[in-house]
Scaffold this active site. Structure first.
Site, mmCIF file in Angstrom:
data_model
loop_
_atom_site.group_PDB
_atom_site.id
_atom_site.type_symbol
_atom_site.label_atom_id
_atom_site.label_comp_id
_atom_site.label_asym_id
_atom_site.label_seq_id
_atom_site.Cartn_x
_atom_site.Cartn_y
_atom_site.Cartn_z
ATOM 1 C CB SER A 106 -28.450 102.120 90.658
ATOM 2 O OG SER A 106 -29.716 102.381 91.023
ATOM 3 C CE LYS B 261 -26.722 105.456 90.724
ATOM 4 N NZ LYS B 261 -27.138 106.533 91.403
HETATM 5 P P1 NBP Z 1 -25.692 109.780 103.854
HETATM 6 O O1 NBP Z 1 -26.260 111.236 103.863
HETATM 7 O O2 NBP Z 1 -26.461 108.525 104.524
HETATM 8 O O3 NBP Z 1 -24.471 109.888 104.491
HETATM 9 C C1 NBP Z 1 -23.305 110.648 103.963
HETATM 10 C C2 NBP Z 1 -21.802 110.440 104.311
HETATM 11 O O4 NBP Z 1 -21.049 111.191 103.869
HETATM 12 C C3 NBP Z 1 -21.713 110.377 105.843
HETATM 13 O O5 NBP Z 1 -20.793 108.998 106.262
HETATM 14 C C4 NBP Z 1 -21.064 111.369 106.155
HETATM 15 O O6 NBP Z 1 -20.111 111.580 107.467
HETATM 16 C C5 NBP Z 1 -20.007 111.721 104.799
HETATM 17 N N1 NBP Z 1 -19.509 112.972 104.696
HETATM 18 C C6 NBP Z 1 -20.072 114.252 104.493
HETATM 19 BR BR1 NBP Z 1 -22.034 114.304 104.177
HETATM 20 N N2 NBP Z 1 -19.322 115.082 104.489
HETATM 21 C C7 NBP Z 1 -18.212 114.305 104.674
HETATM 22 C C8 NBP Z 1 -16.602 115.270 104.829
HETATM 23 N N3 NBP Z 1 -16.454 116.414 104.218
HETATM 24 N N4 NBP Z 1 -15.606 114.214 105.008
HETATM 25 C C9 NBP Z 1 -15.984 112.876 105.236
HETATM 26 N N5 NBP Z 1 -17.093 112.504 105.242
HETATM 27 C C10 NBP Z 1 -18.141 113.151 104.685
HETATM 28 O O7 NBP Z 1 -25.489 109.373 102.417
HETATM 29 P P2 NBP Z 1 -25.784 107.834 101.518
HETATM 30 O O8 NBP Z 1 -27.334 107.980 101.003
HETATM 31 O O9 NBP Z 1 -25.124 106.733 102.113
HETATM 32 O O10 NBP Z 1 -25.127 108.402 99.877
HETATM 33 C C11 NBP Z 1 -23.661 108.394 99.879
HETATM 34 C C12 NBP Z 1 -23.344 108.677 98.565
HETATM 35 O O11 NBP Z 1 -24.002 107.601 97.858
HETATM 36 C C13 NBP Z 1 -23.957 109.924 98.061
HETATM 37 O O12 NBP Z 1 -22.933 110.490 96.897
HETATM 38 C C14 NBP Z 1 -25.224 109.433 97.400
HETATM 39 O O13 NBP Z 1 -25.441 110.535 96.330
HETATM 40 C C15 NBP Z 1 -24.626 108.460 96.614
HETATM 41 N N6 NBP Z 1 -25.883 107.227 96.468
HETATM 42 C C16 NBP Z 1 -27.176 107.153 97.535
HETATM 43 C C17 NBP Z 1 -28.101 106.503 97.203
HETATM 44 C C18 NBP Z 1 -29.267 106.381 98.249
HETATM 45 O O14 NBP Z 1 -30.390 105.673 97.775
HETATM 46 N N7 NBP Z 1 -29.267 107.076 99.087
HETATM 47 C C19 NBP Z 1 -28.162 105.614 96.054
HETATM 48 C C20 NBP Z 1 -26.891 105.643 95.333
HETATM 49 C C21 NBP Z 1 -25.900 106.531 95.521
HETATM 50 P P3 NBP Z 1 -20.750 112.043 108.848
HETATM 51 O O15 NBP Z 1 -21.429 111.056 109.416
HETATM 52 O O16 NBP Z 1 -19.427 112.467 109.627
HETATM 53 O O17 NBP Z 1 -21.589 113.120 108.439
#
Ligand code: NBP
Length: 485
Positions: free
Chosen positions: A130, A187
């Protein structure tokens, strides 16, 4: 031969990139891969340039360049992408290697993945992270769970990059949570509590804006003041800041031109669903989820607003008679008391889930993990830590002497705020749910005796008695007073 990397990371999205940079800043070498390989190039040529970070175009290349036991962290979208990545990775790994899922995965998926990987000797960790983009870059709160044997291999990296708290700023907001899906469950509760905190702040805002007609400048001052006391927290702080931001496209404040329709990604709903399954009353978080659903019905609400009337003239009357400063202080107290109820419910749910799943959770330590780095970080979490230090088996936070006293001392103000909201027609579902929970939890006798009678009357569902052991059924039709008698 090039040097092997300490850890690999798959998924160079917002969180992934920032975690890689954070790890590199703390002296770890990181192998990075992303499905869309252009992101690997952009990252390598941009923020990663000159750092101990190597980009790769396939999971195979990434795995080949890792020290053993190999540590591969995934930061991809929860759900199917996590399984797809595991399927690619598992054949490339050996017994004792580690896969870490750092996304917001559903805890039951994590439990399934641990079991699926066990026969291959691959250790799987479901790890909640987080703090958003900023936290990932400079110090998130990290909640690792899953295969216990993996923890010593990951601990130095995670504890280095995590946020730090304490008088010497050296206590990491990261420690082992528990086996199975414990990390992701904790979480999820964190996110549920975040839903609750945000809804409570929105209700306070609504009472002050709709009730007292405070301007954004005045709201800024109120939140700045609140942030200096018991409510000192990241969410109060950013709310204060929001009231100072002007819209670059108009001369209005940005908050006033934002559509009042909330979206959600589902972790609040998961918390509520889990509470229902466990049979525990997590009412405030559930109300916060429903409040987002209600807000999403924008068109319906606009139509209804022309047809459904509230208490005519009540707000104007309230503004004329109210002592503004006293009301602001009452809202502050109601907010703090409601927040305490929300955390009491969240911890109660964690305790129930922890016991059911045998996770061996340590509740005070969990509060400390949330003390820094994450969205719900707040001074008040130290009080929760202290409460569990006083009594590790504390049944409900409300029973701790500190929280008991705060809530008791706030209740006059809290009841005044909730009844005023009802009288003037301002919706406060979370404030009200918290107060109803408090009154329900402190009631030795509730009206569910009547409910049990109804169930037995229409469905012979039986009931228990207060004066005798056993299960009873009555022939209510036979015993009742005949209508007209
Ligand atoms: P983003 O939306 O910024 O990025 C998503 C990533 O997942 C990209 O690298 C994308 O690759 C990859 N991806 C997807 Br979508 N489908 C895929 C697949 N089938 N195979 C391989 N890669 C795949 O996400 P983020 O905000 O960095 O969040 C990542 C995780 O962390 C999520 O589970 C999110 O819920 C969690 N999280 C986010 C936050 C926040 O504040 N953003 C905080 C805490 C936790 P691509 O570039 O090829 O599409």
């Amino acid at each position: 031969m090039q040097e092997q990397c300490d850890i690999g990371l798959i998924g160079l999205g917002v969180m992934g990139q920032n975690l890689v940079l954070n790890m590199a800043d703390h002296g770890f070498s990181v192998a990075a891969y992303n499905r869309t390989t252009q992101k690997v190039d952009d990252f390598a040529a941009g923020p990663a340039k000159g750092k101990s970070i190597m980009g790769f175009y396939s999971p195979g290349e990434l795995v080949k360049n890792l020290k053993t036991p190999r540590r591969v962290m995934m930061m991809v979208k929860a759900g199917e992408p996590v399984d797809a990545n595991i399927q690619q990775l598992a054949p490339l790994l050996e017994k004792g290697d580690i896969i870490i899922d750092g996304g917001n995965s559903y805890y039951e998926d994590t439990e399934r993945r641990i079991k699926e990987l066990e026969p291959h000797g691959i250790l799987f960790m479901g790890t909640g992270i987080s703090g958003g983009e900023e936290g990932a870059r400079h110090g998130p709160s990290i909640m690792p769970g899953g295969s216990r044997d993996a923890w010593p291999h990951v601990q130095p990296i995670f504890q280095s990059i995590a946020a730090k708290v304490g008088p010497n700023n050296d206590i990491p907001c990261c420690d082992w949570i528990g086996s199975g899906g414990a990390g992701h469950y904790v979480k999820m509760i964190h996110n549920g509590i975040e839903y609750g905190d945000m809804q409570l702040i929105c209700e306070a805002y609504s009472l002050l804006r709709e009730g007292l007609a405070l301007t954004n400048e005045e709201l800024y001052d109120v939140f700045a003041e609140w942030n200096r006391g018991d409510l000192d927290s990241y969410l109060i702080e950013i709310t204060r800041d929001i009231f100072s931001v002007k819209d670059p496209k108009s001369d209005r404040f940005l908050v006033d031109v934002i559509m009042d329709r909330a979206v959600q990604k589902g972790t609040g709903r998961w918390t509520a669903e889990s509470a229902l399954q466990l049979g525990v009353p997590t009412t405030l978080i559930t109300e916060a989820v429903y409040a987002r659903h209600l807000s999403a019905l924008k068109e319906n609400r606009v139509r209804a607003s022309k047809l459904l009337r509230g208490p005519e003239g009540a707000v104007a009357q309230f503004r004329k008679s109210v002592d503004r400063d006293a009301f602001i202080e009452a809202v502050r107290q109601a907010l703090y008391a409601s927040k305490i109820c929300s955390y009491a419910q969240g911890f109660f749910q964690m305790q129930a889930a922890g016991e059911e799943n045998g996770w061996g959770l340590h509740y005070g330590d969990i509060a400390l993990l949330w003390r820094g780095g994450c969205i719900i970080r707040a001074a008040f979490l130290q009080k929760i830590k202290e409460a569990f230090d006083r009594d590790a088996d504390l049944e409900n936070l409300l029973l701790d002497p500190y929280f008991n006293e705060v809530v008791e001392n706030s209740q006059v103000a809290w009841r005044y705020v909730v009844s005023t909201a009802a009288q003037v027609g301002i919706p406060t579902p979370a404030f009200s749910a918290a107060l109803a929970y408090y009154d329900g939890y402190r009631s030795a006798r509730l009206p569910q005796n009547l409910l049990q009678a109804q169930r037995d009357y229409f469905g012979a569902h039986t009931y228990e008695r207060i004066d005798e052991e056993g299960v009873f059924h009555s022939d209510w039709m036979q015993l009742r007073r005949e209508p007209g008698d």
